[in-house]
Design a protein around this motif. Structure first.
Motif, short mmCIF file in Angstrom:
data_model
loop_
_atom_site.label_atom_id
_atom_site.label_comp_id
_atom_site.label_asym_id
_atom_site.label_seq_id
_atom_site.Cartn_x
_atom_site.Cartn_y
_atom_site.Cartn_z
N TYR A 277 0.83 -1.21 0.00
CA TYR A 277 0.00 0.00 0.00
C TYR A 277 0.86 1.26 0.00
N THR A 278 1.90 1.28 0.82
CA THR A 278 2.71 2.49 0.96
C THR A 278 3.72 2.66 -0.17
N LYS A 279 4.00 1.60 -0.91
CA LYS A 279 4.98 1.69 -2.00
C LYS A 279 4.34 1.51 -3.37
N VAL A 280 3.89 0.30 -3.67
CA VAL A 280 3.42 -0.04 -5.01
C VAL A 280 2.19 0.77 -5.40
N MET A 281 1.24 0.93 -4.48
CA MET A 281 0.03 1.67 -4.79
C MET A 281 0.30 3.15 -5.03
N ARG A 282 1.48 3.61 -4.64
CA ARG A 282 1.87 5.00 -4.87
C ARG A 282 2.88 5.13 -6.01
N GLY A 283 3.01 4.05 -6.78
CA GLY A 283 3.87 4.09 -7.95
C GLY A 283 5.33 3.83 -7.70
N GLU A 284 5.67 3.43 -6.47
CA GLU A 284 7.06 3.14 -6.15
C GLU A 284 7.34 1.64 -6.26
N LYS A 285 8.60 1.28 -6.28
CA LYS A 285 8.98 -0.13 -6.36
C LYS A 285 8.79 -0.79 -5.00
N PHE A 286 8.34 -2.06 -5.03
CA PHE A 286 8.20 -2.81 -3.78
C PHE A 286 9.59 -3.10 -3.24
N LYS A 287 9.87 -2.52 -2.09
CA LYS A 287 11.20 -2.71 -1.48
C LYS A 287 11.03 -2.77 0.02
#
Length: 215
Positions: A202-212
């Motif tokens: 939610y905090t990464k991928v849903m905001r367009g960032e890479k899952f890390k």
């Protein structure tokens, strides 16, 4: 078994997760980042749960059972044969024998009935609740995941999470008010295992960032 919106959404989320995974493998011609061990465990889940396939009277259930079994077999074929060079066993090191022992022990100790179908059904439920662990362990080792892999895991987790309101709905809508304690307990366990993943998703991928994973 009566159908309701939560179960239907859960089933289609499950099916979507498989199609996302197949699309990822076929598009990239690679199974990198996917746990082969988790896929084999899911295949075992389907085989042991759907032993009643020849006697399935519901067209809805029959179609979904066939889709799950056939698509999982195809995924295993792609990972074991077609794109085997892209599969790194050095990252897929979770000891699945512990998961098999966990599911087998609970299935033998707490089945609803001591029949072959009931014991294998209970085994499949408990095994499914922990079958994602090799995949999550692999993510922990790599520290990151491609977007498609993250979408696959999210859809798979959403499938089981949607079954929780399905059970609540069935409890209040069916005259027996029966609680499926095995499925509910295993479903809650499975959802808990996904909790950290869902937060990062939610905090990464849903905001367009890479899952890390956080360092």
């Amino acid at each position: 078994m009566s159908l309701n919106i939560f179960r239907v959404l859960g089933d289609f989320s499950h099916l979507a997760s498989i199609f996302i995974l197949l699309h990822k493998i076929q598009q990239l011609k690679s199974c990198a980042g996917i746990s082969f061990k988790s896929q084999v465990l899911y295949m075992l889940v389907y085989i042991t749960r759907y032993l009643d396939l020849p006697w399935t009277s519901s067209p809805y259930n029959f179609i979904f059972k066939i889709l799950f079994i056939s698509s999982e077999l195809y995924i295993i074929y792609l990972m074991a044969r077609a794109y085997k060079p892209t599969n790194d066993p050095n990252l897929d090191t979770f000891h699945v024998e512990f998961l098999l022992g966990f599911a087998g022990l609970l299935a033998l100790l707490f089945p609803y009935k001591y029949t072959v179908l009931e014991v294998f059904w209970a085994f499949s439920i408990w095994l499914e609740s922990v079958a994602i662990l090799p995949q999550l362990f692999m993510l922990q080792r790599t520290g990151e995941a491609e977007a498609m892999t993250a979408h696959y895991i999210a859809a798979l987790g959403m499938y089981r999470a949607l079954y929780i309101p399905n059970w609540v709905y069935r409890y209040f809508s069916e005259p027996t008010h029966k609680v499926d304690t095995i499925a509910v307990t295993a479903g809650i366990l499975q959802t808990i295992l996904y909790s950290d993943f869902f937060w990062i998703y939610y905090t990464k991928v849903m905001r367009g960032e890479k899952f890390k994973l956080p360092v």
